[in-house]
Design a protein around this motif. Structure first.
Motif, PDB file in Angstrom:
ATOM      1  N   ILE A 160      20.891 105.325 -53.937  1.00 11.13           N
ATOM      2  CA  ILE A 160      20.850 104.489 -55.141  1.00 11.13           C
ATOM      3  C   ILE A 160      21.885 103.374 -55.048  1.00 11.13           C
ATOM      4  O   ILE A 160      21.619 102.221 -55.411  1.00 11.13           O
ATOM      5  CB  ILE A 160      21.082 105.357 -56.397  1.00 11.13           C
ATOM      6  CG1 ILE A 160      19.942 106.374 -56.538  1.00 11.13           C
ATOM      7  CG2 ILE A 160      21.189 104.482 -57.642  1.00 11.13           C
ATOM      8  CD1 ILE A 160      20.144 107.380 -57.656  1.00 11.13           C
ATOM      9  N   ASP A 161      23.083 103.696 -54.528  1.00 12.78           N
ATOM     10  CA  ASP A 161      24.116 102.675 -54.376  1.00 12.78           C
ATOM     11  C   ASP A 161      23.712 101.618 -53.356  1.00 12.78           C
ATOM     12  O   ASP A 161      23.994 100.427 -53.534  1.00 12.78           O
ATOM     13  CB  ASP A 161      25.441 103.317 -53.938  1.00 12.78           C
ATOM     14  CG  ASP A 161      26.128 104.065 -55.066  1.00 12.78           C
ATOM     15  OD1 ASP A 161      25.773 103.818 -56.237  1.00 12.78           O
ATOM     16  OD2 ASP A 161      27.000 104.899 -54.786  1.00 12.78           O
ATOM     17  N   ILE A 162      23.048 102.048 -52.289  1.00 13.17           N
ATOM     18  CA  ILE A 162      22.585 101.092 -51.273  1.00 13.17           C
ATOM     19  C   ILE A 162      21.585 100.126 -51.893  1.00 13.17           C
ATOM     20  O   ILE A 162      21.652  98.907 -51.688  1.00 13.17           O
ATOM     21  CB  ILE A 162      21.959 101.829 -50.074  1.00 13.17           C
ATOM     22  CG1 ILE A 162      23.027 102.628 -49.320  1.00 13.17           C
ATOM     23  CG2 ILE A 162      21.278 100.828 -49.130  1.00 13.17           C
ATOM     24  CD1 ILE A 162      22.479 103.480 -48.194  1.00 13.17           C
ATOM     25  N   LEU A 163      20.652 100.658 -52.672  1.00 13.84           N
ATOM     26  CA  LEU A 163      19.622  99.819 -53.273  1.00 13.84           C
ATOM     27  C   LEU A 163      20.207  98.887 -54.328  1.00 13.84           C
ATOM     28  O   LEU A 163      19.901  97.690 -54.361  1.00 13.84           O
ATOM     29  CB  LEU A 163      18.531 100.693 -53.888  1.00 13.84           C
ATOM     30  CG  LEU A 163      17.711 101.548 -52.914  1.00 13.84           C
ATOM     31  CD1 LEU A 163      16.722 102.407 -53.694  1.00 13.84           C
ATOM     32  CD2 LEU A 163      16.979 100.694 -51.901  1.00 13.84           C
ATOM     33  N   ARG A 164      21.031  99.419 -55.197  1.00 16.10           N
ATOM     34  CA  ARG A 164      21.546  98.618 -56.319  1.00 16.10           C
ATOM     35  C   ARG A 164      22.613  97.616 -55.894  1.00 16.10           C
ATOM     36  O   ARG A 164      22.631  96.479 -56.363  1.00 16.10           O
ATOM     37  CB  ARG A 164      22.132  99.549 -57.387  1.00 16.10           C
ATOM     38  CG  ARG A 164      21.090 100.213 -58.266  1.00 16.10           C
ATOM     39  CD  ARG A 164      21.752 101.085 -59.311  1.00 16.10           C
ATOM     40  NE  ARG A 164      20.763 101.621 -60.240  1.00 16.10           N
ATOM     41  CZ  ARG A 164      20.981 102.665 -61.041  1.00 16.10           C
ATOM     42  NH1 ARG A 164      22.167 103.277 -61.017  1.00 16.10           N
ATOM     43  NH2 ARG A 164      20.041 103.097 -61.858  1.00 16.10           N
ATOM     44  N   TYR A 165      23.509  98.053 -55.000  1.00  9.02           N
ATOM     45  CA  TYR A 165      24.698  97.243 -54.734  1.00  9.02           C
ATOM     46  C   TYR A 165      24.826  96.787 -53.279  1.00  9.02           C
ATOM     47  O   TYR A 165      25.762  96.058 -52.952  1.00  9.02           O
ATOM     48  CB  TYR A 165      25.961  98.027 -55.128  1.00  9.02           C
ATOM     49  CG  TYR A 165      25.878  98.637 -56.502  1.00  9.02           C
ATOM     50  CD1 TYR A 165      25.768  97.816 -57.630  1.00  9.02           C
ATOM     51  CD2 TYR A 165      25.881 100.008 -56.690  1.00  9.02           C
ATOM     52  CE1 TYR A 165      25.679  98.365 -58.902  1.00  9.02           C
ATOM     53  CE2 TYR A 165      25.785 100.568 -57.958  1.00  9.02           C
ATOM     54  CZ  TYR A 165      25.690  99.747 -59.052  1.00  9.02           C
ATOM     55  OH  TYR A 165      25.587 100.291 -60.318  1.00  9.02           O
ATOM     56  N   GLY A 166      23.919  97.217 -52.416  1.00  7.49           N
ATOM     57  CA  GLY A 166      24.010  96.846 -51.011  1.00  7.49           C
ATOM     58  C   GLY A 166      25.189  97.495 -50.306  1.00  7.49           C
ATOM     59  O   GLY A 166      25.698  96.983 -49.299  1.00  7.49           O
ATOM     60  N   LEU A 231      16.358  90.574 -52.675  1.00  2.09           N
ATOM     61  CA  LEU A 231      15.626  90.123 -53.865  1.00  2.09           C
ATOM     62  C   LEU A 231      15.317  91.239 -54.867  1.00  2.09           C
ATOM     63  O   LEU A 231      15.335  90.978 -56.075  1.00  2.09           O
ATOM     64  CB  LEU A 231      14.354  89.407 -53.444  1.00  2.09           C
ATOM     65  CG  LEU A 231      14.615  87.929 -53.092  1.00  2.09           C
ATOM     66  CD1 LEU A 231      13.517  87.357 -52.224  1.00  2.09           C
ATOM     67  CD2 LEU A 231      14.774  87.105 -54.355  1.00  2.09           C
ATOM     68  N   PRO A 232      15.032  92.478 -54.437  1.00  2.00           N
ATOM     69  CA  PRO A 232      14.799  93.523 -55.450  1.00  2.00           C
ATOM     70  C   PRO A 232      15.955  93.686 -56.427  1.00  2.00           C
ATOM     71  O   PRO A 232      15.748  93.729 -57.647  1.00  2.00           O
ATOM     72  CB  PRO A 232      14.584  94.787 -54.606  1.00  2.00           C
ATOM     73  CG  PRO A 232      14.021  94.266 -53.318  1.00  2.00           C
ATOM     74  CD  PRO A 232      14.752  92.975 -53.074  1.00  2.00           C
ATOM     75  N   ALA A 233      17.182  93.752 -55.916  1.00  2.00           N
ATOM     76  CA  ALA A 233      18.347  93.889 -56.799  1.00  2.00           C
ATOM     77  C   ALA A 233      18.552  92.620 -57.622  1.00  2.00           C
ATOM     78  O   ALA A 233      18.891  92.682 -58.811  1.00  2.00           O
ATOM     79  CB  ALA A 233      19.594  94.196 -55.977  1.00  2.00           C
ATOM     80  N   LEU A 235      16.335  90.597 -58.696  1.00  2.42           N
ATOM     81  CA  LEU A 235      15.309  90.509 -59.739  1.00  2.42           C
ATOM     82  C   LEU A 235      15.431  91.620 -60.789  1.00  2.42           C
ATOM     83  O   LEU A 235      14.633  91.678 -61.721  1.00  2.42           O
ATOM     84  CB  LEU A 235      13.918  90.567 -59.099  1.00  2.42           C
ATOM     85  CG  LEU A 235      13.556  89.363 -58.218  1.00  2.42           C
ATOM     86  CD1 LEU A 235      12.250  89.637 -57.467  1.00  2.42           C
ATOM     87  CD2 LEU A 235      13.434  88.092 -59.050  1.00  2.42           C
ATOM     88  N   GLY A 236      16.405  92.501 -60.627  1.00  7.36           N
ATOM     89  CA  GLY A 236      16.624  93.544 -61.626  1.00  7.36           C
ATOM     90  C   GLY A 236      15.663  94.718 -61.514  1.00  7.36           C
ATOM     91  O   GLY A 236      15.409  95.405 -62.510  1.00  7.36           O
ATOM     92  N   ILE A 237      15.168  94.967 -60.317  1.00 11.91           N
ATOM     93  CA  ILE A 237      14.231  96.079 -60.128  1.00 11.91           C
ATOM     94  C   ILE A 237      14.893  97.423 -60.435  1.00 11.91           C
ATOM     95  O   ILE A 237      14.248  98.354 -60.916  1.00 11.91           O
ATOM     96  CB  ILE A 237      13.700  96.089 -58.676  1.00 11.91           C
ATOM     97  CG1 ILE A 237      12.930  94.797 -58.374  1.00 11.91           C
ATOM     98  CG2 ILE A 237      12.804  97.296 -58.427  1.00 11.91           C
ATOM     99  CD1 ILE A 237      11.746  94.564 -59.269  1.00 11.91           C
ATOM    100  N   PHE A 238      16.198  97.529 -60.178  1.00 11.82           N
ATOM    101  CA  PHE A 238      16.885  98.817 -60.328  1.00 11.82           C
ATOM    102  C   PHE A 238      17.734  98.890 -61.588  1.00 11.82           C
ATOM    103  O   PHE A 238      18.550  99.785 -61.740  1.00 11.82           O
ATOM    104  CB  PHE A 238      17.776  99.074 -59.106  1.00 11.82           C
ATOM    105  CG  PHE A 238      17.108  98.775 -57.797  1.00 11.82           C
ATOM    106  CD1 PHE A 238      15.916  99.396 -57.458  1.00 11.82           C
ATOM    107  CD2 PHE A 238      17.651  97.853 -56.918  1.00 11.82           C
ATOM    108  CE1 PHE A 238      15.292  99.113 -56.259  1.00 11.82           C
ATOM    109  CE2 PHE A 238      17.039  97.569 -55.715  1.00 11.82           C
ATOM    110  CZ  PHE A 238      15.849  98.193 -55.383  1.00 11.82           C
ATOM    111  N   GLY A 239      17.540  97.940 -62.507  1.00 11.85           N
ATOM    112  CA  GLY A 239      18.345  97.895 -63.724  1.00 11.85           C
ATOM    113  C   GLY A 239      18.746  96.462 -64.014  1.00 11.85           C
ATOM    114  O   GLY A 239      17.922  95.552 -63.974  1.00 11.85           O
TER     115      GLY A 239
END
Length: 282
Positions: A160-166, A231-233, A235-239
């Motif tokens: 989750i941290d990788i996806l949200r915050y890189g 771009l997913p993060a 664009l707010g895909i994860f919050g």
């Protein structure tokens, strides 16, 4: 050709097979007896995949002049390669043993990256946009497999941290799985007999210039995937949407993109995505 299984130690028994419909479509397309009717029959055997393919095909992203109402029509209008890619995307969800919030994040991350990769490759005239779509789709396949190996474990919450915050969690990945998600991704794609280019991009999507010997074309394609992966993060895909300094990303630096041009491309993709969000992520 690089033997990823020899240089990256991963338990191959833990790697799930490619989703059934996707595997059958790829086998059919490599056969001289391939036909539109048979392709449609294979896709229709999984109603969920078929519905997703038609939903995405009818988005404005593919600029259809008329509504695609059935699979045979989709094959004729979109072409076999584009249809194959949509099947890969639509069937990727079926890899998961469970499908909760984390699995949804991984699916949406893959889908948005794939669409953005196709868009940027086409806009920048880098490689084949359909190849970019698949590369973007699979750039985090290693994370999906890690999560699939331990679907009910808190050990994989770092995803989750990788996806949200890189966040770079390479050390934790190696401690738990013996390899990073990028390395595991390369092995998985190699195991599925995907191209060496896809394996390379999965392994080096975080650092497109890690191996200069691969040549300019593959470095440029990997750079497209690197940019698209943020771009997913964004664009707010994860919050909440995350601020990204796109110009300083390794991919943008490698491509020597001008600030105004890059900002324009990001804004254009954002508009397309927001117009088609439901079709893309349903």
């Amino acid at each position: 050709m690089t033997d990823y299984k020899a240089i990256i130690q991963v338990d191959l028994d833990s790697i799930p097979p490619m989703p059934r419909v996707a595997a059958e479509i790829m086998k059919q397309l490599s056969s001289p007896q391939s036909s539109a009717d048979r392709l449609a029959e294979i896709i229709a055997s999984d109603p969920v995949v078929a519905a997703r393919v038609l939903r995405i095909a009818n988005s404005s992203f593919y600029s259809m002049s008329r509504q695609v109402t059935n699979l045979s029509m989709a094959i004729v209008i979109l072409g076999e390669r584009t249809l194959k890619n949509l099947v890969l995307a639509a069937s990727l969800r079926s890899i998961n043993q469970v499908f909760g919030p984390k699995e949804k994040m991984l699916w949406e991350d893959s889908m948005v990256c794939a669409l953005a990769s196709r868009f940027l490759a086409r806009a920048l005239a880098i490689g084949d946009p359909e190849d970019a779509f698949v590369a973007g789709l699979f750039r985090h396949i290693g994370l999906i497999i890690m999560n699939n190996i331990r679907p009910h474990s808190r050990d994989t919450d770092f995803i989750i941290d990788i996806l949200r915050y890189g966040t770079d969690r390479s050390e934790q990945e190696r401690k738990i799985f013996g390899a990073t998600h990028s390395e595991i991704g390369a092995v998985v794609l190699d195991h599925w007999n995907m191209s060496e280019a896809l394996c390379h991009i999965a392994r080096h999507h975080g650092n497109p210039t890690a191996d200069p010997a691969i040549g300019t074309d593959l470095i440029r394609m990997t750079s497209v995937i690197n940019i698209s992966g943020y771009l997913p993060a964004y664009l707010g895909i994860f919050g909440s949407p995350r601020d990204i300094d796109f110009l300083s990303l390794p991919g943008a630096v490698a491509l020597d993109l001008e600030e105004n041009r890059l900002a324009e491309l990001i804004a254009d993709f954002r508009q397309i995505f927001e117009q088609n969000r439901q079709q893309f992520l349903a």
